[in-house]
Design an enzyme around this catalytic site. Structure first.
Site, PDB file in Angstrom:
ATOM      1  N   TYR A  53     -26.308   5.175 -34.716  1.00  0.00           N
ATOM      2  CA  TYR A  53     -27.658   5.587 -35.145  1.00  0.00           C
ATOM      3  C   TYR A  53     -27.875   5.342 -36.635  1.00  0.00           C
ATOM      4  O   TYR A  53     -28.999   5.083 -37.055  1.00  0.00           O
ATOM      5  CB  TYR A  53     -27.944   7.038 -34.749  1.00  0.00           C
ATOM      6  CG  TYR A  53     -28.292   7.121 -33.280  1.00  0.00           C
ATOM      7  CD1 TYR A  53     -29.540   6.713 -32.821  1.00  0.00           C
ATOM      8  CD2 TYR A  53     -27.360   7.537 -32.334  1.00  0.00           C
ATOM      9  CE1 TYR A  53     -29.858   6.733 -31.474  1.00  0.00           C
ATOM     10  CE2 TYR A  53     -27.662   7.560 -30.987  1.00  0.00           C
ATOM     11  CZ  TYR A  53     -28.911   7.156 -30.560  1.00  0.00           C
ATOM     12  OH  TYR A  53     -29.225   7.157 -29.223  1.00  0.00           O
ATOM     13  N   ARG A  56     -29.031   1.844 -36.636  1.00  0.00           N
ATOM     14  CA  ARG A  56     -30.424   1.765 -36.127  1.00  0.00           C
ATOM     15  C   ARG A  56     -31.401   2.247 -37.212  1.00  0.00           C
ATOM     16  O   ARG A  56     -32.460   1.691 -37.414  1.00  0.00           O
ATOM     17  CB  ARG A  56     -30.608   2.641 -34.880  1.00  0.00           C
ATOM     18  CG  ARG A  56     -29.738   2.325 -33.677  1.00  0.00           C
ATOM     19  CD  ARG A  56     -30.165   1.068 -32.943  1.00  0.00           C
ATOM     20  NE  ARG A  56     -29.846  -0.140 -33.667  1.00  0.00           N
ATOM     21  CZ  ARG A  56     -28.619  -0.653 -33.828  1.00  0.00           C
ATOM     22  NH1 ARG A  56     -27.571  -0.055 -33.316  1.00  0.00           N
ATOM     23  NH2 ARG A  56     -28.420  -1.756 -34.501  1.00  0.00           N
ATOM     24  N   GLN A  86     -42.674   6.662 -27.352  1.00  0.00           N
ATOM     25  CA  GLN A  86     -41.281   6.830 -26.926  1.00  0.00           C
ATOM     26  C   GLN A  86     -40.353   6.313 -28.018  1.00  0.00           C
ATOM     27  O   GLN A  86     -39.134   6.448 -27.920  1.00  0.00           O
ATOM     28  CB  GLN A  86     -41.030   6.035 -25.640  1.00  0.00           C
ATOM     29  CG  GLN A  86     -41.883   6.500 -24.469  1.00  0.00           C
ATOM     30  CD  GLN A  86     -41.824   5.512 -23.313  1.00  0.00           C
ATOM     31  OE1 GLN A  86     -40.862   5.500 -22.545  1.00  0.00           O
ATOM     32  NE2 GLN A  86     -42.839   4.682 -23.184  1.00  0.00           N
ATOM     33  N   ASN A  87     -40.936   5.702 -29.034  1.00  0.00           N
ATOM     34  CA  ASN A  87     -40.108   5.063 -30.064  1.00  0.00           C
ATOM     35  C   ASN A  87     -39.601   6.081 -31.075  1.00  0.00           C
ATOM     36  O   ASN A  87     -40.303   7.022 -31.434  1.00  0.00           O
ATOM     37  CB  ASN A  87     -40.907   3.974 -30.787  1.00  0.00           C
ATOM     38  CG  ASN A  87     -41.365   2.897 -29.825  1.00  0.00           C
ATOM     39  OD1 ASN A  87     -40.817   2.785 -28.730  1.00  0.00           O
ATOM     40  ND2 ASN A  87     -42.356   2.121 -30.213  1.00  0.00           N
ATOM     41  N   ASP A  89     -38.760   5.042 -34.086  1.00  0.00           N
ATOM     42  CA  ASP A  89     -39.078   4.556 -35.432  1.00  0.00           C
ATOM     43  C   ASP A  89     -40.323   5.269 -35.949  1.00  0.00           C
ATOM     44  O   ASP A  89     -41.012   5.985 -35.214  1.00  0.00           O
ATOM     45  CB  ASP A  89     -39.256   3.023 -35.430  1.00  0.00           C
ATOM     46  CG  ASP A  89     -40.460   2.565 -34.604  1.00  0.00           C
ATOM     47  OD1 ASP A  89     -41.580   3.049 -34.872  1.00  0.00           O
ATOM     48  OD2 ASP A  89     -40.290   1.716 -33.703  1.00  0.00           O
ATOM     49  N   HIS A 104     -39.308  11.062 -27.911  1.00  0.00           N
ATOM     50  CA  HIS A 104     -37.849  10.926 -27.945  1.00  0.00           C
ATOM     51  C   HIS A 104     -37.260  11.163 -29.337  1.00  0.00           C
ATOM     52  O   HIS A 104     -36.192  10.681 -29.649  1.00  0.00           O
ATOM     53  CB  HIS A 104     -37.452   9.537 -27.406  1.00  0.00           C
ATOM     54  CG  HIS A 104     -37.804   9.353 -25.957  1.00  0.00           C
ATOM     55  ND1 HIS A 104     -37.943   8.127 -25.350  1.00  0.00           N
ATOM     56  CD2 HIS A 104     -38.067  10.270 -24.982  1.00  0.00           C
ATOM     57  CE1 HIS A 104     -38.267   8.295 -24.073  1.00  0.00           C
ATOM     58  NE2 HIS A 104     -38.356   9.587 -23.824  1.00  0.00           N
ATOM     59  N   GLY A 170     -46.490  -1.848 -24.373  1.00  0.00           N
ATOM     60  CA  GLY A 170     -45.089  -2.202 -24.579  1.00  0.00           C
ATOM     61  C   GLY A 170     -44.059  -1.227 -24.046  1.00  0.00           C
ATOM     62  O   GLY A 170     -43.094  -0.921 -24.731  1.00  0.00           O
ATOM     63  N   SER A 172     -41.696  -0.480 -20.379  1.00  0.00           N
ATOM     64  CA  SER A 172     -41.353  -0.909 -19.015  1.00  0.00           C
ATOM     65  C   SER A 172     -41.590   0.218 -18.009  1.00  0.00           C
ATOM     66  O   SER A 172     -41.469  -0.005 -16.807  1.00  0.00           O
ATOM     67  CB  SER A 172     -39.885  -1.329 -18.964  1.00  0.00           C
ATOM     68  OG  SER A 172     -39.069  -0.202 -19.245  1.00  0.00           O
TER      69      SER A 172
END
Ligand code: APR
Length: 231
Positions: A53, A56, A86-87, A89, A104, A170, A172
């Site tokens: 992490y 990341r 859901q990102n 960032d 998240h 963006g 899935s």
């Protein structure tokens, strides 16, 4: 002002240089998700998870918002906008969006490893293994791992329930409970999806924009802002 709710996934940050999860071979940045993004992984090898992490976080801090993030921020001129992402960032915030729900978590904060409600800002890109929360437990990234509860999900469902326009960008839709949020959007609310490879949708009323986010999102935002001027 009309309310617009946007659910975003990794695809919106792909053109900022941050990899999606499921576009390649099931590995994420060369790692098996189960080895780095579960409570068991943290139990087994906290240093590896921390390092993963930290890397990341470094990538996120080096990345910049793209045209899609900026376009969504512009919607706030005319609409009551909520972004549910859901990102992990912070590119929506850096593009200027002021109302972002991080389903998240967000990688720019740290979290107590025994109480997920205790979160802290991080100085720089790294959480060190000897850093502890106010209860004396090691700090970890403020992200929701597989197998953990998603504390913001109820709030997000309520927000979707109030959507007068809904946009999905963006994702899935492979990960629950996030993927189930589209079922809370009222039936007659206009719904759009922007994705170069549109995933299976049980709801056939979605207007499909088969484009990359940097192309499809600014286009749709311009249309919505113009329509709003006309109405
Ligand atoms: N523009 C828009 N969409 C794109 C682009 C792009 N430039 N590039 C790829 N996509 C789409 C893909 O076609 C795919 O549908 O983005 C989606 C990415 O899907 P995933 O990689 O599964 O990402 P996401 O849906 O956000 O994953 C959900 O899974 O591992 C967990 O917690 C993690 O939040 C994440 C969750």
């Amino acid at each position: 002002m009309k309310s617009i709710v946007i659910l975003t996934g990794a695809g919106i940050s792909a053109e900022s240089g941050l990899k999606t999860f499921r576009d390649s071979d099931g590995l994420w940045e060369g790692y098996d998700i189960a080895e780095v993004a579960t409570p068991e992984a943290w139990q087994r090898n906290p240093a590896l998870v921390q390092e993963f992490y930290n890397m990341r976080r470094k990538s996120v801090l080096e990345a910049k918002p793209n045209e899609a993030h900026y376009a969504l921020a512009k919607l706030e001129d005319k609409f009551n906008v909520t972004i549910i992402t859901q990102n992990i960032d912070d590119l929506h915030e850096r593009a200027g969006s002021t109302n972002v729900v991080h389903l998240h978590g967000i990688i720019t904060r740290s979290q107590s490893s025994i109480n997920p409600n205790l979160t802290y800002p991080i100085n720089g890109w790294e959480i060190k293994m000897d850093e502890v929360c106010e209860l004396g437990s090691p700090l970890r990234a403020h992200v929701v791992w597989f197998g953990e509860a998603v504390p913001m999900i109820e709030k997000a469902a309520q927000i979707c329930d109030g959507a007068e326009i809904f946009i999905l960008v963006g994702s899935s839709l492979a990960v629950y409970p996030a993927a189930g949020l589209i079922d809370f959007v009222p039936r007659h609310t206009p719904k759009y999806i922007i994705d170069p490879k549109i995933p299976y949708l049980s709801d056939s009323s979605f207007i499909r924009i088969e484009e990359k986010a940097s192309v499809g999102v600014p286009q749709l935002v311009n249309e919505l802002l113009t329509d709003d001027l006309d109405s």
